[in-house]
Design a protein around this motif. Sequence first.
Motif, PDB file in Angstrom:
ATOM      1  N   MET A  45       0.842  -1.130  -0.168  1.00  0.00           N
ATOM      2  CA  MET A  45       0.134  -0.117   0.038  1.00  0.00           C
ATOM      3  C   MET A  45       0.762   1.448  -0.227  1.00  0.00           C
ATOM      4  O   MET A  45       1.906   1.271   0.768  1.00  0.00           O
ATOM      5  CB  MET A  45      -0.952  -0.034   1.125  1.00  0.00           C
ATOM      6  N   ALA A  71       2.474   4.752   0.654  1.00  0.00           N
ATOM      7  CA  ALA A  71       2.542   5.719   1.823  1.00  0.00           C
ATOM      8  C   ALA A  71       1.725   6.737   1.670  1.00  0.00           C
ATOM      9  O   ALA A  71       1.761   7.502   0.537  1.00  0.00           O
ATOM     10  CB  ALA A  71       3.860   5.966   2.088  1.00  0.00           C
ATOM     11  N   ARG A  75      -4.899   5.996   1.720  1.00  0.00           N
ATOM     12  CA  ARG A  75      -6.124   5.451   2.292  1.00  0.00           C
ATOM     13  C   ARG A  75      -7.024   4.255   1.506  1.00  0.00           C
ATOM     14  O   ARG A  75      -7.174   4.728   0.226  1.00  0.00           O
ATOM     15  CB  ARG A  75      -7.224   6.476   2.879  1.00  0.00           C
ATOM     16  N   VAL A 111      -8.121   1.339   6.017  1.00  0.00           N
ATOM     17  CA  VAL A 111      -6.576   1.436   6.149  1.00  0.00           C
ATOM     18  C   VAL A 111      -6.143   2.510   5.929  1.00  0.00           C
ATOM     19  O   VAL A 111      -6.213   3.189   4.666  1.00  0.00           O
ATOM     20  CB  VAL A 111      -5.997   0.474   5.494  1.00  0.00           C
ATOM     21  N   HIS A 136      -2.626   4.496   5.913  1.00  0.00           N
ATOM     22  CA  HIS A 136      -1.188   4.214   5.879  1.00  0.00           C
ATOM     23  C   HIS A 136      -0.603   5.484   5.694  1.00  0.00           C
ATOM     24  O   HIS A 136      -0.270   6.210   4.773  1.00  0.00           O
ATOM     25  CB  HIS A 136      -0.897   3.398   5.083  1.00  0.00           C
ATOM     26  N   ASP A 151       6.987   6.106   9.125  1.00  0.00           N
ATOM     27  CA  ASP A 151       6.795   5.034  10.465  1.00  0.00           C
ATOM     28  C   ASP A 151       6.292   5.497  11.543  1.00  0.00           C
ATOM     29  O   ASP A 151       6.361   6.419  12.124  1.00  0.00           O
ATOM     30  CB  ASP A 151       8.157   4.393  10.401  1.00  0.00           C
ATOM     31  N   THR A 179       1.175   0.578  14.510  1.00  0.00           N
ATOM     32  CA  THR A 179       0.059   0.041  13.823  1.00  0.00           C
ATOM     33  C   THR A 179      -1.191  -0.049  14.637  1.00  0.00           C
ATOM     34  O   THR A 179      -0.890  -1.054  15.744  1.00  0.00           O
ATOM     35  CB  THR A 179       0.225  -1.126  13.010  1.00  0.00           C
ATOM     36  N   ALA A 197      -4.597  10.333   6.040  1.00  0.00           N
ATOM     37  CA  ALA A 197      -3.528   9.293   5.997  1.00  0.00           C
ATOM     38  C   ALA A 197      -2.202  10.224   5.678  1.00  0.00           C
ATOM     39  O   ALA A 197      -0.974   9.768   5.726  1.00  0.00           O
ATOM     40  CB  ALA A 197      -4.080   8.532   4.541  1.00  0.00           C
ATOM     41  N   THR A 209       0.234   3.389  10.947  1.00  0.00           N
ATOM     42  CA  THR A 209      -0.942   2.903  10.036  1.00  0.00           C
ATOM     43  C   THR A 209      -2.165   2.811  10.983  1.00  0.00           C
ATOM     44  O   THR A 209      -2.087   2.024  12.116  1.00  0.00           O
ATOM     45  CB  THR A 209      -0.733   1.634   9.538  1.00  0.00           C
ATOM     46  N   ILE A 220      -6.005   0.928  11.331  1.00  0.00           N
ATOM     47  CA  ILE A 220      -6.902  -0.045  10.840  1.00  0.00           C
ATOM     48  C   ILE A 220      -8.126   0.181  11.510  1.00  0.00           C
ATOM     49  O   ILE A 220      -7.974  -0.137  12.633  1.00  0.00           O
ATOM     50  CB  ILE A 220      -6.037  -1.392  10.864  1.00  0.00           C
ATOM     51  N   LYS A 237      -1.525  -7.763  13.037  1.00  0.00           N
ATOM     52  CA  LYS A 237      -0.765  -6.745  12.241  1.00  0.00           C
ATOM     53  C   LYS A 237      -0.219  -5.577  13.184  1.00  0.00           C
ATOM     54  O   LYS A 237       0.362  -4.537  12.795  1.00  0.00           O
ATOM     55  CB  LYS A 237      -1.293  -6.418  10.870  1.00  0.00           C
ATOM     56  N   CYS A 238      -0.983  -5.537  14.352  1.00  0.00           N
ATOM     57  CA  CYS A 238      -1.197  -4.471  15.258  1.00  0.00           C
ATOM     58  C   CYS A 238      -0.432  -4.328  16.505  1.00  0.00           C
ATOM     59  O   CYS A 238      -0.097  -5.609  16.962  1.00  0.00           O
ATOM     60  CB  CYS A 238      -2.671  -3.864  15.519  1.00  0.00           C
TER      61      CYS A 238
END
Length: 321
Positions: free
Chosen positions: A1, A3, A6, A28, A30, A34, A37, A64, A70, A72, A122-123
């Motif tokens: 995805m 940077a 959305r 999502v 992103h 960095d 998440t 975003a 990120t 979610i 993922k979080c």
Amino acid sequence: MRAGSRQEVSLPISRLVTGAEVSLPVHVLHGREDGPTVWLDAAIHGDEVVGIEVIRRVLAKVSARRIRGTLIAVPIVNVLGVMSRDRYLPDRRDLNRSFPGAARGSLAARIAHLMMTEIVAKCDVGIDLHTASDRRSNLPQIRCDLEDPRTRELAEAFGAPVLYHARLRDGSLRSAARERGARVLLYEAGEAWRFDEWAITAGVDGVLRVLHALGMLPEDEQVVPPGGPSVVCWRSGWVRARRTGILGLEVSLGQRVVAGERLGELHDSFGRRLAIVKADRDGIVIGRTEAPLVNSGDALVHIASSDPDDEPDGAEVPVIV
């Protein structure tokens, strides 16, 4: 995805008897830089609609292009429950007692497994949005493991009127996610099937404060400060009806009470008083029934008590009428 972008994703769950696909809606965001998440979820129970609106408003406020990390968001986890206007799934299973689930298990287990593998895994942090069950209302509160320093730090950042130390329940999303290493805040506020504005506003402001504390929002972005320090509570219990009758409660959410204090009355259909409802402990009203007709043993008023050594001096809890 890419940077700074959305995206909206639909994760297939099942099909209706008509053949139409049922999917888990996922948003999502992103960021360009960095960062953590984080997931937001709502409507694990199909009647808990406050969180759906909380997520909608949060997504409307977050860009975003400006966030770090990120975000979610899953505004409706129990899609079938919301569609059928039912708290539970069609097989009457409680989705929040079905985690971590299984790919080939019951429908509830499959949804739980999908949520765990595609979202939670993922979080780093999750905020699980709930309301009280049918015909009850809850004061805005965060339930979490207050003995974990990082979780408590995030709970304090949320800034709900009450922080409640809640034990993990087997089968819950919070329990399964904690085993995977994620920190989870469970937000409780409002009443089932209602858009209680006070519950929605407190939820939106709290989520944005957590994102700000995690460094996901720009430093120059303003968030609404909490109304005051949260009251920390370690124990709670429900005052229950001693008789069957018609209930008249006289206490509001957020009200402080002392043991023996009058909370309301029970009457019969002729207007005769059957019993006086009294507090069984000192504490704060964090939940109450909204049902006027009650049976003996029904839960009436939820009172949480705090340890004075852990409670901020002068902490005030807003009373919600």
